[in-house]
Scaffold this active site. Structure first.
Site, PDB file in Angstrom:
ATOM      1  N   LYS A   1      -4.090  -4.357  -9.968  1.00 29.31           N
ATOM      2  CA  LYS A   1      -2.906  -4.189  -9.537  1.00 29.31           C
ATOM      3  C   LYS A   1      -1.767  -4.779 -10.174  1.00 29.31           C
ATOM      4  O   LYS A   1      -1.962  -5.499 -11.200  1.00 29.31           O
ATOM      5  CB  LYS A   1      -2.623  -4.865  -7.878  1.00 29.31           C
TER       6      LYS A   1
ATOM      7  N   HIS B   1      -6.084   1.834  -1.471  1.00 31.97           N
ATOM      8  CA  HIS B   1      -5.917   0.643  -1.969  1.00 31.97           C
ATOM      9  C   HIS B   1      -4.626   0.172  -2.215  1.00 31.97           C
ATOM     10  O   HIS B   1      -3.775   1.089  -2.408  1.00 31.97           O
ATOM     11  CB  HIS B   1      -6.818   0.559  -3.376  1.00 31.97           C
TER      12      HIS B   1
ATOM     13  N   TYR C   1       0.926  -1.209   0.018  1.00 33.17           N
ATOM     14  CA  TYR C   1       0.042  -0.032   0.071  1.00 33.17           C
ATOM     15  C   TYR C   1       0.914   1.169   0.020  1.00 33.17           C
ATOM     16  O   TYR C   1       1.971   1.349   0.631  1.00 33.17           O
ATOM     17  CB  TYR C   1      -0.977   0.020   1.228  1.00 33.17           C
TER      18      TYR C   1
END
Length: 313
Positions: free
Chosen positions: A288, A256, A248
């Protein structure tokens, strides 16, 4: 940090029981952990949890190496209490509860008295307004020659105060108060940390309460975790997203995760093409980038490669 945070170790897992210590870990050490305790009033759910906070082993290694925390052998620190000490502690606990209830009752009665005084003042002001209105109406009737209306007596239409109404038997629920009971075991007479506190991983390993890391992969995970932590990132468990850590850019309550990190034991470790494809597809599906972290145990350095799924043609 002025005081080292006690990490209470039981069955090779480290727990934090003090709420202030949990807040200090998050705000000052950028270590979040995972709450795993059941809340007293919400025992049938598992979304909002309470103390204790359980830490990942990499978090424990980082905190101890940086001098932020010490390890405590929790089972050994808790001695069997004497009957007199346990009885005295239970009596003091009951007295503290009674004092809190008495203080809450005094506060509640004072609030009711203040509310009653306000209601009496409001009734008096309303009665005065109605009297002035009635006097004005009588004066107007006299001026218009309506003597019958002028002789009409004043009627008090103010609502009857609750205390003046006839009482009817009702079932009243028992008063509920919120009490504060200390949860830290450090205040118990039969809890003694002398001889059970370890400030280094080597001492804890010799005592048999902590043995992480034990192999090359665990040492690599600790090295990668510390390197990412030093770069200002927050880390969490990444097993749900196919990696070792979630990375993070700030506190997970506000951000997020941007990366899913997978630790590679050495720069010469073998990585199959299908693993690269799987990491890229999974990272794209979860919005991601997948981070491959190669740990060099000789140089104690980390090399990073990010994988993102891209279209062709």
């Amino acid at each position: 940090m002025g005081r080292k945070i006690p990490l209470r170790v039981s069955n090779k897992k480290a727990y934090v029981w003090d709420v202030d210590d949990i807040a200090a870990l998050r705000a000052e050490c950028h270590v979040c952990g995972v709450l795993m305790g059941t809340l007293p009033h919400l025992s049938q759910q598992n979304v909002f949890l309470g103390v204790p906070l359980v830490l990942m082993p990499e978090e424990v290694v980082l905190l101890v190496r940086k001098g932020f925390a010490v390890l405590i052998d929790d089972p050994q620190a808790h001695k069997a209490p004497l009957s007199q000490a346990a009885s005295r502690w239970n009596t003091e606990r009951k007295e503290a509860i009674k004092l809190q209830i008495a203080a809450a009752e005094v506060k509640e009665s004072s609030e009711k008295a203040a509310k009653h005084a306000l209601s009496e003042d409001a009734l008096r002001k309303r009665r005065e307004r109605e009297e002035r209105r009635a006097a004005a109406a009588r004066q107007k009737a006299l001026m218009e020659g309506d003597f019958a209306a002028a002789d009409t007596p004043f009627q008090d239409l103010s609502p009857v105060p609750p205390d003046a109404r006839p009482s009817t038997p009702t079932l009243t629920a028992a008063a509920a108060y919120t009490l504060s009971i200390p949860v830290s075991s450090a205040v118990l007479e039969w809890y003694n940390e002398d001889g059970c506190t370890y400030s280094t991983l080597e001492d804890a390993r010799e005592a048999g309460i902590w043995d992480y890391p034990v192999d090359a992969h665990e040492r690599a995970k600790c090295g990668v975790f510390q390197d990412l932590w030093q770069k200002g990132f927050y880390m969490g468990g990444g097993i749900r997203f196919g990696g070792d850590f979630l990375v993070y850019p700030g506190d997970p309550l506000r951000y997020h995760s941007h990366f899913v990190a997978t630790v590679i034991d050495a720069p010469i470790s073998t990585l199959r093409p299908m693993e690269i494809v799987a990491h890229g597809r999974l990272g794209t599906a979860t919005k991601k980038a997948h981070l491959l972290c190669g740990w060099d145990n000789v140089k104690e350095e980390v090399s990073y490669f990010s994988i993102e799924w891209a279209g062709f043609g």
